[in-house]
Design a protein around this motif. Structure first.
Motif, PDB file in Angstrom:
ATOM      1  N   LEU A  74      -3.198   0.846   2.696  1.00  0.00           N
ATOM      2  CA  LEU A  74      -3.995   0.490   1.535  1.00  0.00           C
ATOM      3  C   LEU A  74      -3.147   0.783   0.309  1.00  0.00           C
ATOM      4  CD1 LEU A  74      -6.979  -0.229   0.707  1.00  0.00           C
ATOM      5  CD2 LEU A  74      -7.356   2.239   0.566  1.00  0.00           C
ATOM      6  N   SER A  75      -3.094  -0.141  -0.658  1.00  0.00           N
ATOM      7  CA  SER A  75      -2.220   0.112  -1.812  1.00  0.00           C
ATOM      8  C   SER A  75      -2.853  -0.337  -3.119  1.00  0.00           C
ATOM      9  CB  SER A  75      -0.868  -0.591  -1.622  1.00  0.00           C
ATOM     10  OG  SER A  75      -1.043  -1.974  -1.533  1.00  0.00           O
ATOM     11  N   THR A  76      -2.322   0.251  -4.210  1.00  0.00           N
ATOM     12  CA  THR A  76      -2.724  -0.121  -5.560  1.00  0.00           C
ATOM     13  C   THR A  76      -1.497  -0.124  -6.463  1.00  0.00           C
ATOM     14  OG1 THR A  76      -4.187   0.360  -7.438  1.00  0.00           O
ATOM     15  CG2 THR A  76      -3.272   2.260  -6.291  1.00  0.00           C
ATOM     16  N   THR A  77      -1.470  -1.042  -7.394  1.00  0.00           N
ATOM     17  CA  THR A  77      -0.464  -1.039  -8.458  1.00  0.00           C
ATOM     18  C   THR A  77      -1.172  -1.057  -9.813  1.00  0.00           C
ATOM     19  OG1 THR A  77      -0.307  -3.457  -8.350  1.00  0.00           O
ATOM     20  CG2 THR A  77       1.333  -2.195  -7.094  1.00  0.00           C
ATOM     21  N   THR A  78      -2.492  -0.781  -9.789  1.00  0.00           N
ATOM     22  CA  THR A  78      -3.308  -0.861 -11.000  1.00  0.00           C
ATOM     23  C   THR A  78      -3.967   0.481 -11.326  1.00  0.00           C
ATOM     24  OG1 THR A  78      -5.220  -1.559  -9.704  1.00  0.00           O
ATOM     25  CG2 THR A  78      -3.811  -3.313 -10.617  1.00  0.00           C
ATOM     26  N   ALA A  79      -3.273   1.576 -11.048  1.00  0.00           N
ATOM     27  CA  ALA A  79      -3.789   2.924 -11.303  1.00  0.00           C
ATOM     28  C   ALA A  79      -5.143   3.141 -10.639  1.00  0.00           C
ATOM     29  CB  ALA A  79      -3.855   3.213 -12.796  1.00  0.00           C
ATOM     30  N   GLY A  80      -5.342   2.528  -9.480  1.00  0.00           N
ATOM     31  CA  GLY A  80      -6.563   2.730  -8.717  1.00  0.00           C
ATOM     32  C   GLY A  80      -7.711   1.813  -9.083  1.00  0.00           C
ATOM     33  N   ALA A  81      -7.514   0.904 -10.064  1.00  0.00           N
ATOM     34  CA  ALA A  81      -8.598  -0.017 -10.433  1.00  0.00           C
ATOM     35  C   ALA A  81      -8.968  -0.909  -9.254  1.00  0.00           C
ATOM     36  CB  ALA A  81      -8.201  -0.862 -11.637  1.00  0.00           C
ATOM     37  N   THR A  82      -7.977  -1.339  -8.478  1.00  0.00           N
ATOM     38  CA  THR A  82      -8.222  -2.119  -7.268  1.00  0.00           C
ATOM     39  C   THR A  82      -7.307  -1.606  -6.166  1.00  0.00           C
ATOM     40  OG1 THR A  82      -6.615  -3.800  -7.918  1.00  0.00           O
ATOM     41  CG2 THR A  82      -8.920  -4.220  -8.484  1.00  0.00           C
ATOM     42  N   TRP A  83      -7.821  -1.587  -4.937  1.00  0.00           N
ATOM     43  CA  TRP A  83      -7.071  -1.197  -3.751  1.00  0.00           C
ATOM     44  C   TRP A  83      -7.126  -2.363  -2.790  1.00  0.00           C
ATOM     45  CZ3 TRP A  83      -4.523   3.470  -3.190  1.00  0.00           C
ATOM     46  CH2 TRP A  83      -4.781   4.418  -4.167  1.00  0.00           C
ATOM     47  N   SER A  84      -6.009  -2.679  -2.138  1.00  0.00           N
ATOM     48  CA  SER A  84      -6.014  -3.826  -1.235  1.00  0.00           C
ATOM     49  C   SER A  84      -5.375  -3.494   0.103  1.00  0.00           C
ATOM     50  CB  SER A  84      -5.295  -5.013  -1.884  1.00  0.00           C
ATOM     51  OG  SER A  84      -3.967  -4.660  -2.207  1.00  0.00           O
ATOM     52  N   LEU A  85      -5.866  -4.179   1.132  1.00  0.00           N
ATOM     53  CA  LEU A  85      -5.321  -4.078   2.478  1.00  0.00           C
ATOM     54  C   LEU A  85      -4.412  -5.275   2.728  1.00  0.00           C
ATOM     55  CD1 LEU A  85      -8.554  -3.167   4.467  1.00  0.00           C
ATOM     56  CD2 LEU A  85      -6.486  -1.755   4.316  1.00  0.00           C
ATOM     57  N   PRO A  86      -3.298  -5.091   3.441  1.00  0.00           N
ATOM     58  CA  PRO A  86      -2.458  -6.236   3.796  1.00  0.00           C
ATOM     59  C   PRO A  86      -3.131  -7.042   4.902  1.00  0.00           C
ATOM     60  CG  PRO A  86      -1.628  -4.278   4.848  1.00  0.00           C
ATOM     61  CD  PRO A  86      -2.769  -3.847   3.955  1.00  0.00           C
ATOM     62  N   THR A 117       1.628  10.306  28.749  1.00  0.00           N
ATOM     63  CA  THR A 117       1.493  11.653  28.178  1.00  0.00           C
ATOM     64  C   THR A 117       2.633  11.998  27.227  1.00  0.00           C
ATOM     65  OG1 THR A 117       2.647  12.608  30.068  1.00  0.00           O
ATOM     66  CG2 THR A 117       0.228  12.491  30.196  1.00  0.00           C
ATOM     67  N   THR A 118       3.508  11.032  26.948  1.00  0.00           N
ATOM     68  CA  THR A 118       4.658  11.258  26.078  1.00  0.00           C
ATOM     69  C   THR A 118       4.418  10.652  24.702  1.00  0.00           C
ATOM     70  OG1 THR A 118       6.120  11.164  27.987  1.00  0.00           O
ATOM     71  CG2 THR A 118       7.146  10.897  25.821  1.00  0.00           C
ATOM     72  N   THR A 119       4.685  11.427  23.650  1.00  0.00           N
ATOM     73  CA  THR A 119       4.600  10.940  22.277  1.00  0.00           C
ATOM     74  C   THR A 119       6.002  10.899  21.700  1.00  0.00           C
ATOM     75  OG1 THR A 119       2.405  11.883  21.991  1.00  0.00           O
ATOM     76  CG2 THR A 119       3.627  11.364  19.992  1.00  0.00           C
ATOM     77  N   THR A 120       6.381   9.752  21.135  1.00  0.00           N
ATOM     78  CA  THR A 120       7.703   9.576  20.557  1.00  0.00           C
ATOM     79  C   THR A 120       7.583   9.366  19.057  1.00  0.00           C
ATOM     80  OG1 THR A 120       8.435   8.519  22.594  1.00  0.00           O
ATOM     81  CG2 THR A 120       9.821   8.215  20.656  1.00  0.00           C
ATOM     82  N   GLY A 121       8.353  10.124  18.276  1.00  0.00           N
ATOM     83  CA  GLY A 121       8.362   9.967  16.831  1.00  0.00           C
ATOM     84  C   GLY A 121       9.328   8.875  16.412  1.00  0.00           C
ATOM     85  N   GLY A 122       9.032   8.230  15.299  1.00  0.00           N
ATOM     86  CA  GLY A 122       9.895   7.171  14.781  1.00  0.00           C
ATOM     87  C   GLY A 122       9.563   6.892  13.334  1.00  0.00           C
ATOM     88  N   VAL A 123      10.012   5.741  12.851  1.00  0.00           N
ATOM     89  CA  VAL A 123       9.799   5.344  11.466  1.00  0.00           C
ATOM     90  C   VAL A 123       9.363   3.887  11.432  1.00  0.00           C
ATOM     91  CG1 VAL A 123      10.877   5.013   9.214  1.00  0.00           C
ATOM     92  CG2 VAL A 123      11.568   6.921  10.635  1.00  0.00           C
ATOM     93  N   ALA A 124       8.329   3.607  10.646  1.00  0.00           N
ATOM     94  CA  ALA A 124       7.942   2.226  10.358  1.00  0.00           C
ATOM     95  C   ALA A 124       8.457   1.901   8.962  1.00  0.00           C
ATOM     96  CB  ALA A 124       6.429   2.066  10.417  1.00  0.00           C
ATOM     97  N   VAL A 125       8.914   0.664   8.770  1.00  0.00           N
ATOM     98  CA  VAL A 125       9.511   0.245   7.498  1.00  0.00           C
ATOM     99  C   VAL A 125       8.815  -1.015   6.999  1.00  0.00           C
ATOM    100  CG1 VAL A 125      11.642  -0.481   6.354  1.00  0.00           C
ATOM    101  CG2 VAL A 125      11.738   1.171   8.236  1.00  0.00           C
ATOM    102  N   SER A 126       8.462  -1.022   5.720  1.00  0.00           N
ATOM    103  CA  SER A 126       7.920  -2.205   5.069  1.00  0.00           C
ATOM    104  C   SER A 126       8.694  -2.423   3.780  1.00  0.00           C
ATOM    105  CB  SER A 126       6.437  -2.033   4.743  1.00  0.00           C
ATOM    106  OG  SER A 126       5.972  -3.144   3.996  1.00  0.00           O
ATOM    107  N   SER A 127       9.122  -3.648   3.543  1.00  0.00           N
ATOM    108  CA  SER A 127       9.835  -3.942   2.294  1.00  0.00           C
ATOM    109  C   SER A 127       8.960  -4.715   1.322  1.00  0.00           C
ATOM    110  CB  SER A 127      11.117  -4.731   2.591  1.00  0.00           C
ATOM    111  OG  SER A 127      10.784  -5.940   3.250  1.00  0.00           O
ATOM    112  N   ASN A 128       7.670  -4.880   1.661  1.00  0.00           N
ATOM    113  CA  ASN A 128       6.781  -5.662   0.800  1.00  0.00           C
ATOM    114  C   ASN A 128       5.426  -4.989   0.602  1.00  0.00           C
ATOM    115  OD1 ASN A 128       5.700  -6.045   3.319  1.00  0.00           O
ATOM    116  ND2 ASN A 128       6.380  -8.169   3.501  1.00  0.00           N
ATOM    117  N   GLY A 129       5.445  -3.686   0.361  1.00  0.00           N
ATOM    118  CA  GLY A 129       4.227  -2.955   0.058  1.00  0.00           C
ATOM    119  C   GLY A 129       3.245  -2.849   1.197  1.00  0.00           C
TER     120      GLY A 129
END
Length: 172
Positions: A74-86, A117-129
């Motif tokens: 969930l993201s905002t670029t309007t100081a929280g005035a609006t929040w949007s889901l991709p 029963t195994t949990t693997t850590g990693g990284v998710a990457v987004s280049s478009n918010g």
């Protein structure tokens, strides 16, 4: 509340999960620390686990959230005035932990993928918010749960978590 972040000295956000009647809902409060205002969260959001904000007056803030279709951002670029889901959720089976986002919309999020029963850590990457995500793979070795993430740039991050041999710190 499960997380907090500030984009300026006087603009902060706190996130978490609440209930309305019998339904779970995501909660975002914004304020300066002395007064707080509830933000309007899209109805599909059932919980919010973490938040990250870039700095400055037009900062981007992003939160890892859960919806009926999986995890998303969930993201905002309007100081929280609006929040949007991709339109695209986090890949199925991947849980989002701490995240870090730049003002330009690049986000890195620690991930955990459970296989049996195994949990693997990693990284998710987004280049478009958070509109789309890639999960390029796990960390080397047996790093499991990721508990914190600190980045100074999109190429320099510090992760801490656990492995089969105890606590671990990983620097990218």
């Amino acid at each position: 509340m499960s997380g907090s972040a500030c984009s300026t000295a006087t603009q902060c956000y706190a996130v978490g999960t609440g209930t309305v009647g019998a339904s779970r809902v995501g909660v975002i409060l914004s304020g300066s620390g002395t007064t707080w205002t509830a933000q309007t969260v899209p109805g599909a959001v059932t919980s919010i686990s973490t938040i990250s904000c870039s700095t400055g007056a037009s900062a981007m803030c992003s939160s890892a959230v859960t919806t009926a279709t999986g995890q998303s951002l969930l993201s905002t670029t309007t100081a929280g005035a609006t929040w949007s889901l991709p339109t695209t959720a986090i890949p199925a089976g991947v849980a989002i932990g701490p995240l870090w986002c730049t003002q330009s919309g690049t986000c890195l999020a620690s991930t955990e993928t459970a296989t049996g029963t195994t949990t693997t850590g990693g990284v998710a990457v987004s280049s478009n918010g958070g509109a789309t995500w890639a999960v390029p793979g796990g960390f080397p070795g047996s790093i499991g749960g990721i508990s914190s993430l600190i980045c100074t740039s999109t190429t320099q991050c510090l992760f801490s978590g656990t492995s089969t041999s105890g606590a671990v710190v990983y620097v990218s």
